[in-house]
Design a protein around this motif. Structure first.
Motif, short mmCIF file in Angstrom:
data_model
loop_
_atom_site.label_atom_id
_atom_site.label_comp_id
_atom_site.label_asym_id
_atom_site.label_seq_id
_atom_site.Cartn_x
_atom_site.Cartn_y
_atom_site.Cartn_z
N CYS A 59 10.08 -44.63 47.93
CA CYS A 59 9.82 -44.57 46.48
C CYS A 59 11.02 -45.10 45.70
O CYS A 59 11.02 -45.06 44.47
CB CYS A 59 9.51 -43.14 46.06
SG CYS A 59 10.91 -42.02 46.26
N ARG B 89 8.42 -40.61 43.19
CA ARG B 89 7.00 -40.86 42.91
C ARG B 89 6.59 -42.24 43.41
O ARG B 89 7.39 -43.17 43.44
CB ARG B 89 6.72 -40.79 41.41
CG ARG B 89 7.16 -39.48 40.77
CD ARG B 89 6.45 -39.25 39.45
NE ARG B 89 5.02 -39.02 39.63
CZ ARG B 89 4.49 -37.86 40.01
NH1 ARG B 89 5.26 -36.81 40.23
NH2 ARG B 89 3.19 -37.74 40.15
N SER C 171 1.41 -43.04 40.42
CA SER C 171 1.16 -41.74 39.80
C SER C 171 1.17 -40.61 40.83
O SER C 171 1.01 -39.45 40.49
CB SER C 171 -0.18 -41.79 39.06
OG SER C 171 -1.17 -42.24 39.97
N ASP C 172 1.35 -40.97 42.14
CA ASP C 172 1.33 -39.94 43.20
C ASP C 172 2.73 -39.45 43.52
O ASP C 172 3.70 -40.20 43.40
CB ASP C 172 0.72 -40.53 44.48
CG ASP C 172 -0.74 -40.88 44.31
OD1 ASP C 172 -1.40 -40.23 43.47
OD2 ASP C 172 -1.20 -41.82 44.99
N PRO C 173 2.83 -38.20 44.00
CA PRO C 173 4.13 -37.73 44.48
C PRO C 173 4.49 -38.44 45.79
O PRO C 173 3.61 -38.73 46.58
CB PRO C 173 3.91 -36.23 44.71
CG PRO C 173 2.44 -36.06 44.84
CD PRO C 173 1.79 -37.17 44.07
N CYS C 174 5.79 -38.72 46.01
CA CYS C 174 6.21 -39.36 47.26
C CYS C 174 6.36 -38.28 48.32
O CYS C 174 7.14 -37.34 48.18
CB CYS C 174 7.52 -40.10 47.06
SG CYS C 174 8.08 -40.91 48.58
N GLN D 290 9.30 -35.57 47.11
CA GLN D 290 9.53 -35.81 45.68
C GLN D 290 10.97 -35.64 45.24
O GLN D 290 11.26 -35.56 44.05
CB GLN D 290 8.65 -34.90 44.80
CG GLN D 290 7.16 -35.05 45.06
CD GLN D 290 6.38 -34.12 44.19
OE1 GLN D 290 6.46 -34.20 42.96
NE2 GLN D 290 5.62 -33.24 44.80
#
Ligand code: PHE
Length: 371
Positions: free
Chosen positions: A288, A293, A296-299, A304
């Motif tokens: 990431c 992130r 729009s998604d969490p890594c 995160q």
């Protein structure tokens, strides 16, 4: 002599068995020696033709001719035999070597040859080899040691005294039947590659720079990030005036070489009995970019946080040098750093594998991706 269906007089199980086996053997022999397409058709007809194919003959001669008491048994057996023969006939192909021949028997050398798939390096071994190569380019050599280790090398000489609580963190698998030996000679499966630090220092005088790839074991139930058997890569550098700056520079360079030059490193305080001070090395998440992130998604790989724990490291504890002092490692004269990382872990990170178990299942479809 081509196979012909014999008349049966004896319907005992043994005789039926024998007749069926003979028939199957003949069929599979013929199936494996079909020279061309015309013969393939002839072979199929000979066995399967409705009117007078061998299957039909078997039906007529063996089943219809069976005495009443043997009918049931013979029927079951014939059905089995028919299924096997049908399978053989359906799967029969023109024998590979003759595929390249045209109808006049001339060899067409433009036909593709027999493909013999060669193996591929396992992703964990590949990651391990590549990481070792990074250090070899910095002048390190490879050292190795035994997987079945003594308590002395795995613990005592690494400054884990007997009964020290730090031993509990290692979830050790012990070899049975060692109780009659003094503790330091008892055998266990090494829980880390660090014992090879001691073994190498016993053999080689300073200065040394080594990397140690190898298998280790811990009593952990398997899950997506644990396995009772896994792989480590250890490093050790000892000379006069080695400082924490050398450790940082070396590992920062290695992480950039291995994961990509954009990667940043961060050292956070930690504890290992054999290094002082000790640290954990984190690398900025190269998936990431450190933001935590992905769109729009969490890594997930960095949870995160933007940082991923890569390895443990530290300056060699003077108490460790005491154990190899006689070989030139006087703690007042030499200093060094050591580090240890999970090879499976860095392979997961580098190749984007999210389940450690995939490395150990041996599924060719998974492993082929590294071919
Ligand atoms: N042996 C440690 C472990 O398995 C890793 C380590 C190696 C830490 C060398 C510091 C120095 O957890």
């Amino acid at each position: 002599m081509p196979y012909t269906v014999p008349k049966l007089t004896d319907y005992s199980p043994a005789a039926l068995e024998h007749a069926a086996a003979e028939c199957l053997r003949a069929c599979s022999e013929e199936a494996s020696a079909v020279p061309n397409d015309a013969e393939l058709k002839a072979f199929r007809d000979r066995w399967m033709a409705r009117k007078s194919g061998i299957l039909t003959q078997i039906n007529d001669l063996w089943l219809k001719g069976a005495p009443r008491e043997a009918k049931r048994d013979a029927g079951i057996r014939m059905n089995e035999l028919k299924a096997r023969i049908q399978e053989l006939v359906e799967n029969a192909r023109v024998t590979v070597g003759d595929l390249a021949k045209d109808s006049a028997g001339r060899v067409d050398i433009s036909m593709p040859g027999t493909r013999r798939p060669i193996g591929a390096e396992h992703p964990v071994l590949r990651a391990s080899r590549e990481m070792c190569a990074v250090f070899q380019r910095m002048g390190y050599s490879i050292a190795e040691g035994p997987v079945v280790e003594t308590d002395y090398y795995n613990f005592e000489a690494l400054n884990f005294p007997p009964n020290h609580p730090a031993r509990d963190t290692q979830d050790t698998l012990f070899i049975a039947g060692q109780d009659s030996k003094p503790q330091r000679e008892r055998l266990l499966l090494r829980t880390h590659t660090s014992p090879v630090q001691i073994r190498t220092m016993e053999k080689l005088c300073p200065p040394i720079r080594i990397v140690i790839p190898g298998v280790v074991h811990r009593n952990d139930p398997p899950d997506a990030s644990h396995s009772p058997m896994f792989h480590q890569i250890e490093g050790l550098a000892v000379d006069t005036n080695i400082t924490f700056g050398d450790l940082k520079g070396t590992l920062d360079h290695a992480m950039k070489e291995f994961f990509g030059s954009n990667v940043k490193t961060s050292f956070r305080p930690s504890f290992f009995p054999f290094t002082e001070p000790s640290a954990e090395l984190y690398i900025s998440c190269f998936i990431c970019g450190g933001s935590g992130r992905r769109g729009s998604d969490p890594c997930r790989p960095c949870k995160q946080t933007g940082w991923i724990e890569a390895l443990g490291c530290g300056m060699v504890d003077p108490n460790v040098f005491e154990f190899v002092k006689d070989n030139g490692y006087d703690p007042k004269k030499v200093s060094g750093f050591a580090f240890g990382m999970g090879a499976d872990r860095i392979a997961m990170l580098k190749y984007g594998v999210d389940d450690l178990q995939l490395f150990f299942h041996g599924d060719v479809r998974f492993l082929e991706q590294w071919a």
